[in-house]
Design a protein around this motif. Structure first.
Motif, PDB file in Angstrom:
ATOM      1  N   GLN A  82      20.900  35.130  37.416  1.00 43.50           N
ATOM      2  CA  GLN A  82      21.678  35.148  38.649  1.00 43.50           C
ATOM      3  C   GLN A  82      23.161  34.961  38.351  1.00 43.50           C
ATOM      4  OE1 GLN A  82      19.086  32.123  40.699  1.00 43.50           O
ATOM      5  NE2 GLN A  82      19.244  33.580  42.385  1.00 43.50           N
ATOM      6  N   ASP A  83      24.005  35.617  39.132  1.00 38.09           N
ATOM      7  CA  ASP A  83      25.438  35.515  38.909  1.00 38.09           C
ATOM      8  C   ASP A  83      25.975  34.198  39.467  1.00 38.09           C
ATOM      9  OD1 ASP A  83      26.846  36.090  41.742  1.00 38.09           O
ATOM     10  OD2 ASP A  83      25.026  37.297  41.546  1.00 38.09           O
ATOM     11  N   SER A  84      27.195  33.886  39.097  1.00 38.69           N
ATOM     12  CA  SER A  84      27.775  32.576  39.385  1.00 38.69           C
ATOM     13  C   SER A  84      27.841  32.267  40.875  1.00 38.69           C
ATOM     14  CB  SER A  84      29.183  32.485  38.780  1.00 38.69           C
ATOM     15  OG  SER A  84      29.136  32.665  37.392  1.00 38.69           O
ATOM     16  N   MET A  85      28.308  33.216  41.675  1.00 37.95           N
ATOM     17  CA  MET A  85      28.493  32.944  43.095  1.00 37.95           C
ATOM     18  C   MET A  85      27.158  32.848  43.829  1.00 37.95           C
ATOM     19  SD  MET A  85      31.665  32.411  43.466  1.00 37.95           S
ATOM     20  CE  MET A  85      31.850  31.856  41.763  1.00 37.95           C
ATOM     21  N   THR A  86      26.175  33.640  43.414  1.00 33.30           N
ATOM     22  CA  THR A  86      24.849  33.538  44.026  1.00 33.30           C
ATOM     23  C   THR A  86      24.250  32.166  43.767  1.00 33.30           C
ATOM     24  OG1 THR A  86      24.445  35.915  43.841  1.00 33.30           O
ATOM     25  CG2 THR A  86      22.524  34.504  44.078  1.00 33.30           C
ATOM     26  N   LEU A  87      24.397  31.667  42.547  1.00 29.29           N
ATOM     27  CA  LEU A  87      23.891  30.336  42.221  1.00 29.29           C
ATOM     28  C   LEU A  87      24.572  29.269  43.065  1.00 29.29           C
ATOM     29  CD1 LEU A  87      23.711  30.622  38.321  1.00 29.29           C
ATOM     30  CD2 LEU A  87      21.761  30.324  39.871  1.00 29.29           C
ATOM     31  N   THR A 100      49.221  29.865  36.321  1.00 27.82           N
ATOM     32  CA  THR A 100      49.066  29.477  37.731  1.00 27.82           C
ATOM     33  C   THR A 100      48.430  30.627  38.520  1.00 27.82           C
ATOM     34  OG1 THR A 100      51.398  30.139  38.010  1.00 27.82           O
ATOM     35  CG2 THR A 100      50.921  27.777  37.871  1.00 27.82           C
ATOM     36  N   GLY A 101      47.584  30.245  39.484  1.00 30.43           N
ATOM     37  CA  GLY A 101      46.928  31.224  40.344  1.00 30.43           C
ATOM     38  C   GLY A 101      45.592  31.725  39.831  1.00 30.43           C
ATOM     39  N   TRP A 102      45.192  31.337  38.600  1.00 30.84           N
ATOM     40  CA  TRP A 102      43.895  31.753  38.077  1.00 30.84           C
ATOM     41  C   TRP A 102      42.818  30.902  38.756  1.00 30.84           C
ATOM     42  CZ3 TRP A 102      43.039  33.963  32.632  1.00 30.84           C
ATOM     43  CH2 TRP A 102      44.083  34.822  32.280  1.00 30.84           C
ATOM     44  N   SER A 103      41.825  31.548  39.354  1.00 32.41           N
ATOM     45  CA  SER A 103      40.815  30.815  40.100  1.00 32.41           C
ATOM     46  C   SER A 103      39.511  31.599  40.102  1.00 32.41           C
ATOM     47  CB  SER A 103      41.289  30.551  41.535  1.00 32.41           C
ATOM     48  OG  SER A 103      40.412  29.694  42.214  1.00 32.41           O
ATOM     49  N   PHE A 104      38.515  31.103  40.826  1.00 29.53           N
ATOM     50  CA  PHE A 104      37.239  31.812  40.924  1.00 29.53           C
ATOM     51  C   PHE A 104      36.871  32.115  42.369  1.00 29.53           C
ATOM     52  CE2 PHE A 104      36.405  27.268  40.372  1.00 29.53           C
ATOM     53  CZ  PHE A 104      35.723  26.956  41.539  1.00 29.53           C
ATOM     54  N   LEU A 105      37.701  31.717  43.309  1.00 31.52           N
ATOM     55  CA  LEU A 105      37.466  32.051  44.703  1.00 31.52           C
ATOM     56  C   LEU A 105      38.736  32.646  45.298  1.00 31.52           C
ATOM     57  CD1 LEU A 105      35.510  29.008  46.193  1.00 31.52           C
ATOM     58  CD2 LEU A 105      34.652  31.325  45.810  1.00 31.52           C
ATOM     59  N   PRO A 106      38.607  33.739  46.019  1.00 30.94           N
ATOM     60  CA  PRO A 106      39.781  34.257  46.723  1.00 30.94           C
ATOM     61  C   PRO A 106      40.167  33.310  47.846  1.00 30.94           C
ATOM     62  CG  PRO A 106      37.814  35.426  47.403  1.00 30.94           C
ATOM     63  CD  PRO A 106      37.393  34.518  46.286  1.00 30.94           C
ATOM     64  N   ARG A 107      41.361  33.489  48.393  1.00 31.76           N
ATOM     65  CA  ARG A 107      41.791  32.655  49.511  1.00 31.76           C
ATOM     66  C   ARG A 107      40.774  32.770  50.662  1.00 31.76           C
ATOM     67  NH1 ARG A 107      46.029  29.926  50.733  1.00 31.76           N
ATOM     68  NH2 ARG A 107      47.115  30.628  48.852  1.00 31.76           N
ATOM     69  N   GLY A 108      40.411  31.611  51.210  1.00 29.62           N
ATOM     70  CA  GLY A 108      39.371  31.604  52.229  1.00 29.62           C
ATOM     71  C   GLY A 108      37.981  31.814  51.665  1.00 29.62           C
ATOM     72  N   GLY A 109      37.825  31.509  50.375  1.00 28.48           N
ATOM     73  CA  GLY A 109      36.571  31.805  49.688  1.00 28.48           C
ATOM     74  C   GLY A 109      35.372  31.071  50.234  1.00 28.48           C
ATOM     75  N   ALA A 129      34.778  30.058  53.327  1.00 32.65           N
ATOM     76  CA  ALA A 129      34.340  30.709  54.563  1.00 32.65           C
ATOM     77  C   ALA A 129      33.685  32.060  54.270  1.00 32.65           C
ATOM     78  CB  ALA A 129      35.529  30.892  55.503  1.00 32.65           C
ATOM     79  N   LEU A 130      34.214  32.759  53.297  1.00 32.14           N
ATOM     80  CA  LEU A 130      33.657  34.053  52.936  1.00 32.14           C
ATOM     81  C   LEU A 130      32.258  33.896  52.348  1.00 32.14           C
ATOM     82  CD1 LEU A 130      34.095  37.082  52.765  1.00 32.14           C
ATOM     83  CD2 LEU A 130      35.225  36.740  50.549  1.00 32.14           C
ATOM     84  N   MET A 131      32.065  32.842  51.564  1.00 35.81           N
ATOM     85  CA  MET A 131      30.743  32.578  51.002  1.00 35.81           C
ATOM     86  C   MET A 131      29.723  32.350  52.112  1.00 35.81           C
ATOM     87  SD  MET A 131      31.678  30.079  47.806  1.00 35.81           S
ATOM     88  CE  MET A 131      29.990  29.868  47.302  1.00 35.81           C
ATOM     89  N   VAL A 132      30.100  31.566  53.097  1.00 39.58           N
ATOM     90  CA  VAL A 132      29.203  31.298  54.222  1.00 39.58           C
ATOM     91  C   VAL A 132      28.907  32.583  54.988  1.00 39.58           C
ATOM     92  CG1 VAL A 132      28.998  30.104  56.423  1.00 39.58           C
ATOM     93  CG2 VAL A 132      29.905  28.891  54.431  1.00 39.58           C
ATOM     94  N   LYS A 133      29.925  33.398  55.167  1.00 39.49           N
ATOM     95  CA  LYS A 133      29.758  34.639  55.913  1.00 39.49           C
ATOM     96  C   LYS A 133      28.823  35.604  55.191  1.00 39.49           C
ATOM     97  CE  LYS A 133      32.402  38.526  57.823  1.00 39.49           C
ATOM     98  NZ  LYS A 133      33.752  39.114  57.991  1.00 39.49           N
ATOM     99  N   ALA A 181      26.032  37.201  48.137  1.00 39.47           N
ATOM    100  CA  ALA A 181      26.957  36.350  47.378  1.00 39.47           C
ATOM    101  C   ALA A 181      27.434  37.028  46.101  1.00 39.47           C
ATOM    102  CB  ALA A 181      26.279  35.022  47.039  1.00 39.47           C
ATOM    103  N   SER A 182      26.617  37.919  45.550  1.00 39.54           N
ATOM    104  CA  SER A 182      27.008  38.587  44.308  1.00 39.54           C
ATOM    105  C   SER A 182      28.209  39.508  44.498  1.00 39.54           C
ATOM    106  CB  SER A 182      25.830  39.390  43.740  1.00 39.54           C
ATOM    107  OG  SER A 182      25.424  40.386  44.657  1.00 39.54           O
TER     108      SER A 182
END
Length: 499
Positions: free
Chosen positions: A62-67, A228-237, A239-243, A249-250
């Motif tokens: 499973q990919d990171s965001m699905t987990l 700076t700015g390196w991350s794993f979730l986009p802005r509003g991530g 809320a987007l995950m919940v949506k 999630a993948s």
């Protein structure tokens, strides 16, 4: 190759120790032939037993965001409303299964895979680019970190490996770079409100240049600004995950660059000027570090310590570093320089490295010839010995030297494990327990199992597998021991503690 001792040396260093038939196979191929075989791992098919074992770990692919969505509290909070502390702890307890499966998979590969050089390098790089599964969100990502960032590049190019680890959410979270933000940037708010130097410092001190690599605190700050700015979730991530929910999630990326948090000023790193260039700026800086002469020396020194001796020969390190620079960080070329060197083949270094707990446990099971179905006995032992996969809290990883692991308590535990394995009392062949029970059982498992589950190992066959006759004192102890103890004495002997 006529020298059985050299064949045993190759099996004990390039591999995690010989399994039945390996010494004969290496002698037939010779050093160069065996090295060629191991440097082309894709040409070695995985045994069906290993493939079947890996299929029993549902979280492994499973990919990171699905987990994160499936096992984490974020999505469940959206489904059920506010969660109590007890609810969150229950969710985390369920998520610990991810760590257990990732650790079992690592051990299954190490014990059963014919791609032994690849497996020793996976252990080396996972330790070099260490993450700790006990830190926050990294509970969800040890398996995907190894699968996505480490394994594809274990015998590849160092720059690619460095960038893959730097961009993976497991590393971004572990060393806090996901929060790294230019203080005066538009995105500097909430938890993203300032510069975080943690990753910048460790990537130079541990991952590339080394502590004596010539960088300064000013360089640490400059690199932190670059990243700076390196991350794993986009802005509003969140809320987007919940949506999106579990089914989609993948679609979320493992890596995200937030331009609104990036430092747009000019930076000077190791004497080189970096103009603001978004994501490409960070990639260029890491590429520069990967190709730096100090990095070539640091990586070569660590590889020589891992594969040859605790205090590496400077001439060997220099030769490896020269290859590293000449080939732009081609890992197989550096390894070929190492394994074909006179120092690696020197009889003085054979049997002179004390096995780490991981190498001891894996080498014992490989020598036994058994194909384990239930990995909990091995994980329980590694827990007792202090070297569980993904269990090192500090970013420098586990040590691979004798002074880190040789102590009376550890020796007692190793001998207990060897005796239990030799006598057939470890439940390696029993069906694994239900998935939900594995984390709890691993914590409670006692190595000194009392129920006989398999036939005792044949000590003479075990000695033949190892390829080197025991010393006089060990031979005498074997001869004097009761039949069910003989193989355990081989596995608990001073000779077997070394590689």
């Amino acid at each position: 190759m006529q020298d059985a001792r050299l064949a045993a040396h190759l099996a004990n260093r390039i591999a995690f120790g010989p399994s039945p038939g390996d010494i004969e196979h290496i002698r037939e191929l010779g050093l160069e032939g065996y090295l060629d075989e191991q440097l082309d791992p894709d040409a070695l098919p995985l045994p069906p037993q290993l493939v079947d074992q890996l299929r029993t770990y549902p979280t492994l692919d499973q990919d990171s965001m699905t987990l994160l969505v499936e096992y984490g509290p974020i999505f469940k909070r959206a489904e059920t409303g506010k969660l109590s502390k007890q609810d969150i702890e229950t969710i985390k307890k369920s998520a610990r299964q991810i760590v257990v499966e990732a650790a079992e998979a690592r051990l299954a590969h190490a014990v059963m895979s014919p791609r032994q050089l690849n497996e020793t390098m996976v252990e080396f790089w996972a330790n070099h680019f260490n993450i700790f599964a006990g830190k926050g969100l990294d509970l969800y990502w040890p398996g995907t970190y190894e699968r996505e960032a480490i394994r594809p590049h274990a015998l590849g190019n160092f720059r690619d490996l460095l960038l893959a680890t730097a961009k993976h959410p497991a590393m971004l979270f572990y060393l806090d770079n996901w929060q790294n933000t230019a203080p005066d940037s538009p995105g500097a708010r909430g938890r993203f409100k300032g510069l975080n130097e943690n990753y910048a410092r460790e990537v130079m001190e541990l991952h590339t240049l080394g502590v004596d690599g010539g960088y300064t605190q000013a360089d640490v700050i400059a690199l932190a600004r670059i990243l700076t700015g390196w991350s794993f979730l986009p802005r509003g991530g969140r809320a987007l995950m919940v949506k999106l929910g579990m089914e989609r999630a993948s679609e979320l990326p493992n890596f995200s660059f937030d331009e609104s948090r990036h430092d747009e000023g000019t930076k000077v790193l190791l004497g080189r000027s970096f103009e603001a260039d978004g994501l490409a700026e960070g990639e260029a800086a890491l590429t520069m570090l990967a190709r730096h002469p100090a990095t070539a020396r640091h990586i070569s020194w660590k590889l020589a310590q891992y594969y040859v001796e605790d205090r590496p020969d400077p001439a060997l390190v220099a030769a490896m570093a020269k290859t590293f620079e000449k080939t732009d960080g081609d890992i197989p070329s550096v390894l070929r320089t190492l394994f074909t060197s006179a120092r690696f083949r020197d009889p003085a270094v054979r049997g002179a490295k004390f096995k780490t707990p991981h190498r001891y446990v894996v080498s014992a099971v490989r020598a036994s010839g058994r194909t384990p179905r239930n990995m909990l006995a091995l994980l329980g032992t590694l827990r007792q010995l202090g070297q569980t996969p993904f269990g090192c809290q500090t970013p420098d990883g586990y040590k691979c030297t004798e002074d880190a692991w040789l102590n009376p308590d550890a020796m007692t535990r190793r001998i207990a494990f060897g005796i239990a394995l030799g006598a057939g009392r470890l439940p390696l062949d029993s069906p694994p327990p239900p998935l939900d029970d594995r984390a709890a059982i691993m914590r409670e498992f006692k190595t000194a199992a009392t129920n006989k589950t398999a036939e005792a190992l044949d000590p003479e066959r075990l000695i033949a597998t190892l390829g080197v006759a025991p010393g006089a004192a060990t031979r005498s102890a074997i001869d004097d021991a009761p039949p069910k103890m003989k193989a355990g004495i081989v596995l608990g002997s001073p000779e077997f503690m070394m590689c």
